[in-house]
Design a protein around this motif. Structure first.
Motif, mmCIF file in Angstrom:
data_model
loop_
_atom_site.group_PDB
_atom_site.id
_atom_site.type_symbol
_atom_site.label_atom_id
_atom_site.label_comp_id
_atom_site.label_asym_id
_atom_site.label_seq_id
_atom_site.Cartn_x
_atom_site.Cartn_y
_atom_site.Cartn_z
ATOM 1 N N ALA A 150 34.876 45.642 47.390
ATOM 2 C CA ALA A 150 34.384 44.094 46.872
ATOM 3 C C ALA A 150 34.412 43.940 45.571
ATOM 4 O O ALA A 150 35.193 42.705 45.146
ATOM 5 N N PRO A 151 34.150 44.515 44.597
ATOM 6 C CA PRO A 151 34.397 44.487 43.097
ATOM 7 C C PRO A 151 35.719 44.380 42.710
ATOM 8 O O PRO A 151 35.924 43.639 41.721
ATOM 9 N N PHE A 152 36.422 45.128 43.367
ATOM 10 C CA PHE A 152 38.015 45.044 42.903
ATOM 11 C C PHE A 152 38.454 43.798 43.439
ATOM 12 O O PHE A 152 39.324 42.948 42.896
ATOM 13 N N ALA A 153 38.089 43.506 44.818
ATOM 14 C CA ALA A 153 38.735 41.995 45.408
ATOM 15 C C ALA A 153 38.290 40.991 44.746
ATOM 16 O O ALA A 153 38.947 39.811 44.525
ATOM 17 N N CYS A 154 37.372 40.866 44.033
ATOM 18 C CA CYS A 154 36.616 39.837 43.376
ATOM 19 C C CYS A 154 36.749 39.656 41.531
ATOM 20 O O CYS A 154 35.707 39.044 41.106
ATOM 21 N N ALA A 155 37.322 40.514 41.252
ATOM 22 C CA ALA A 155 37.580 40.776 39.778
ATOM 23 C C ALA A 155 38.177 39.792 39.077
ATOM 24 O O ALA A 155 38.872 38.739 39.919
ATOM 25 N N ALA A 156 37.886 39.309 37.918
ATOM 26 C CA ALA A 156 38.421 38.554 37.061
ATOM 27 C C ALA A 156 39.890 38.648 36.815
ATOM 28 O O ALA A 156 40.858 37.694 36.789
ATOM 29 N N SER A 157 40.287 39.850 36.821
ATOM 30 C CA SER A 157 41.653 40.302 36.420
ATOM 31 C C SER A 157 42.599 39.982 37.736
ATOM 32 O O SER A 157 42.116 40.440 38.788
ATOM 33 N N GLU A 158 43.698 39.306 37.861
ATOM 34 C CA GLU A 158 44.572 39.116 38.793
ATOM 35 C C GLU A 158 45.506 40.331 39.340
ATOM 36 O O GLU A 158 45.458 40.627 40.479
ATOM 37 N N ARG B 161 25.634 47.514 43.022
ATOM 38 C CA ARG B 161 25.107 46.300 43.214
ATOM 39 C C ARG B 161 26.228 45.329 43.332
ATOM 40 O O ARG B 161 27.285 45.411 42.725
ATOM 41 N N LEU B 162 26.003 44.234 44.168
ATOM 42 C CA LEU B 162 27.112 43.239 44.531
ATOM 43 C C LEU B 162 26.586 41.832 44.009
ATOM 44 O O LEU B 162 25.406 41.736 44.402
ATOM 45 N N ASP B 163 27.355 40.985 43.323
ATOM 46 C CA ASP B 163 26.932 39.842 43.155
ATOM 47 C C ASP B 163 27.115 38.892 44.211
ATOM 48 O O ASP B 163 27.870 39.399 45.444
#
Length: 699
Positions: free
Chosen positions: A232-240, A270-272
């Motif tokens: 999830a942190p990779f899929a929701c990263a700010a970097s495209e 943790r996840l946001d």
């Protein structure tokens, strides 16, 4: 303040070094120097203003013509995220560079780990006062407290990383640099700080498998949450770039069979809220219901701020991760069960957690809607065996009814129409599976890549990946792509496209917004016709202006007007007759004239400004009609009598109004033909000349 010493900027020198040398030359600190120059800002703010060519006190010392900034500084200044790259309150310092009096500009960037020239690690804080090194110090080689700056030798990994970061900085590849920075930040959640540089480079270049292997090993003790939560942190990263390869990283994650010793559980994982919703893989309404039901979180307006720790996630996911599959019994997904039982996903998950429904299996790389449970419930959709209803297909594909209907109407998803069963459609299970393997809905791609659907579709079109069905390709309201085309596309190249066309009709920025030779805006038309903009609809209502919606990309205007119709309208209005002038010419009441115009021609005057205009053709028709057809008052005036006498002659059938079947008939007032009135007048004249008969007395 008059300065006896002006420091000259040298090519490749950092701005922080230049400011400290300037202040040191006049025996002041940068803060004291700025105060003498009349600035009320701190040195960090002044340097950022100088970097972005904004108004600042330092511009008086170094005009922009003298300060030759490098291409790296210029690209940082033009970006919106310049503050995340440069922080002049926490600088990294190489004491060898400080002793030489020349600090390269790459040392101003917070991501730089070491000095590539001297192979020393950049010092971040003072060993005496434990404060970070800022630009507001008296000497390049000393902290503000007076302690000399010391640096230690950098490791080979840090030197390799510094060379890579410096290469990206000098090359201006801030997309890759931002991706690398975010990848480093994400891996710290897994306590994976010993990963070498090459897996990060491979990920940025489109090969996430090596980094996925490191993540799998680092997270080997995170067995109580799903693999989808790990990605999830990779899929929701700010970097495209990071988001682009997150689906491939998810498919490469696994749980090692043989644990690696010496790896502790990363309790900081943790996840946001955005990452947690990606983990669920459900629609926003369902995800909000799960947050409220199981985590006591209410949906808030604005940016999500909730945080989910590993312990919180483990309590939720652990009951959903069985060790073995129950392959001996028939199972069904929660999506199918939700459609057949008319229950929400969150309600079904609660039954699974409380034991009301027996869990069968769960592929933790897929959304929660694909959890499979033992099917011991009777279906409510009454579908034949091997077939699915529309609601079941929607749940299976995790989409919307409009999208499924679009795929059906486009001929991509075969269906059987049952007119006898409330006009419903049935879909064979094999056809649905084949459709899912062969095609991908834009909503599915958007959820997996965390892109907006329209934006993702536009970039894929610009890349040459044309949907097989969509708003402009067929009957489908949403875009449908072949999975083979998506897999073969260079999605990283699509991310770098800035000027691209959109489905809404916006052209790239480099092209003209619309064909200005053919179409004109409302403001242009109103100015050319010399009328208020709000009155354009009055002319358009009379079919004078041709109004349309061309493929104007990114325009907030709703309608445009053809220029050829503007010229026609302008000539038309110039020839139109004012209703007041026409009423004076006909010697009639203005209100009566408008009423006859409305009854006769089924039209009304065109209100333009303060005038009411009648087209030239309609004015000629009214003139002819008024001359040939008279009302009672006009007939009385013509015969030099009264309206009462006209009524008496009508009762005596000496004069007859025009019948309703006549083309010139109007309902009110009654009209008489001029020829009949003239004939009656002639009769009255002849009767007045005839000799009178004998009187009653003579008889």
């Amino acid at each position: 303040m008059h300065l006896n010493f002006i420091a000259k900027h040298r090519p490749g020198e950092s701005l922080s070094c230049l400011l400290i040398r300037q202040a040191e030359g006049v025996f002041l600190s940068p803060g004291e120097l700025l105060s003498r120059l009349g600035s009320k800002c701190n040195p960090s703010t002044e340097l950022l203003a100088l970097l972005r060519a904004n108004k600042c006190s330092l511009a008086a010392i170094w005009p922009l013509s003298d300060l030759k900034q490098s291409a790296t500084y210029q690209q940082v200044a033009e970006s919106r995220q310049y503050k995340q790259w440069i922080n002049y309150n926490t600088l990294g310092v190489c004491y060898r560079c400080a002793e030489a009096g020349f600090v390269p500009e790459s040392h101003d960037f917070s991501i730089m780990p070491a000095c590539t020239k001297h192979s020393l690690k950049l010092s971040k804080e003072c060993s005496a006062c434990s404060r970070p090194y800022s630009v507001n110090r008296y000497h390049l080689t000393h902290c503000r407290c007076g302690e000399p700056i010391r640096s230690i030798k950098a490791s080979e990994a840090e030197i390799e990383e510094a060379h890579y970061v410096e290469k990206l900085l000098h090359g201006g590849d801030f997309d890759s640099l931002n991706a690398y920075k975010e990848l480093r930040s994400i891996t710290r959640r897994f306590a994976a700080n010993n990963i070498e540089l090459s897996p990060y480079i491979d990920y940025i270049n489109g090969q996430p498998e090596p980094l996925a292997e490191h993540i799998s090993i680092a997270a080997q003790q995170l067995t109580h949450i799903s693999l989808r939560a790990l990605s999830a942190p990779f899929a929701c990263a700010a970097s495209e770039i990071v988001k682009l390869y997150a689906p491939r990283l998810l498919s490469s994650l696994h749980r090692p069979k043989n644990g690696v010793k010496g790896v502790s559980t990363p309790i900081d994982f943790r996840l946001d809220q955005t990452e947690f919703r990606y983990t669920l893989g459900l629609k926003p309404q369902t995800a909000a219901a799960i947050e409220s039901r199981f985590f006591n979180l209410t949906s808030r307006v604005g940016r999500p701020s909730a945080s989910f720790t590993y312990q919180t996630l483990a309590r939720f996911f652990e009951p959903l991760l069985p060790e073995t599959d129950k392959t001996t019994c028939h199972s069904v997904s929660l999506a199918d069960l939700s459609a057949s039982q008319k229950l929400t996903i969150d309600a079904l998950i609660e039954r699974v957690l409380t034991g009301g429904i027996t869990l069968h299996s769960y592929d933790d790389t897929r959304p929660l809607s694909q959890i499979r449970v033992v099917n011991d419930m009777k279906s409510n959709n009454d579908a034949p065996k091997g077939y699915m209803t529309l609601s079941s297909v929607v749940a299976q594909l995790d989409s919307y009814e409009e999208a499924v209907r679009g795929a059906r109407d486009a001929g991509l998803l075969p269906a059987t129409h049952q007119r006898s069963c409330n006009n419903r459609y049935l879909f064979a299970e094999n056809d649905v599976e084949d459709f899912h393997k062969k095609y991908a809905l834009i909503g599915e791609l958007a959820r997996e890549t965390q892109y907006q659907p329209m934006r993702l579709s536009d970039r894929l079109r610009e890349l040459g990946v044309i949907p097989v069905a969509g708003p402009f390709e067929g009957n489908s309201p949403v875009s449908i792509f072949r999975r083979s085309d998506i897999n073969d596309a260079d999605l990283k190249g699509a991310l770098k496209i800035t000027n691209y066309a959109t489905n809404s009709g916006r052209k790239p920025k480099s092209t003209s917004r619309f064909d200005s030779e053919t179409w004109a805006t409302g403001q242009e038309v109103a100015a050319e016709l010399d009328i208020p903009l709000a009155q354009l609809h009055r002319i358009t209502r009379h079919d004078l202006l041709v109004k349309g919606v061309p493929r104007v990309r990114g325009s907030q205007r709703r309608y445009y007007y053809r220029r050829d119709s503007v010229e026609t309208t302008k000539d038309f209005l110039n020839k139109a007759v004012d209703i007041n002038d026409l009423s004076k010419q006909l010697n009639t009441n203005r209100k009566k004239l408008i009423s006859r115009y409305l009854y006769l021609l089924k039209a009304e005057p065109i209100k333009v400004g303060s005038k009411s205009l009648v087209p030239e053709k309609d004015a000629n028709t009214l003139l002819s009609h008024y001359r040939n057809y008279l009302d009672a008052q006009a007939a009385a005036t013509y015969l030099s009598t009264t309206r009462h006498q006209i009524g008496n002659w009508k009762k005596a059938s000496r004069i007859t109004p025009i019948p309703p079947d006549d083309d010139n008939y109007i309902r009110s007032p009654q009209l008489f033909r001029l020829s009949d009135i003239t004939r009656l007048k002639q009769t009255l004249i002849e009767e007045s000349k005839a000799p009178a008969g004998p009187s009653v007395a003579n008889v």
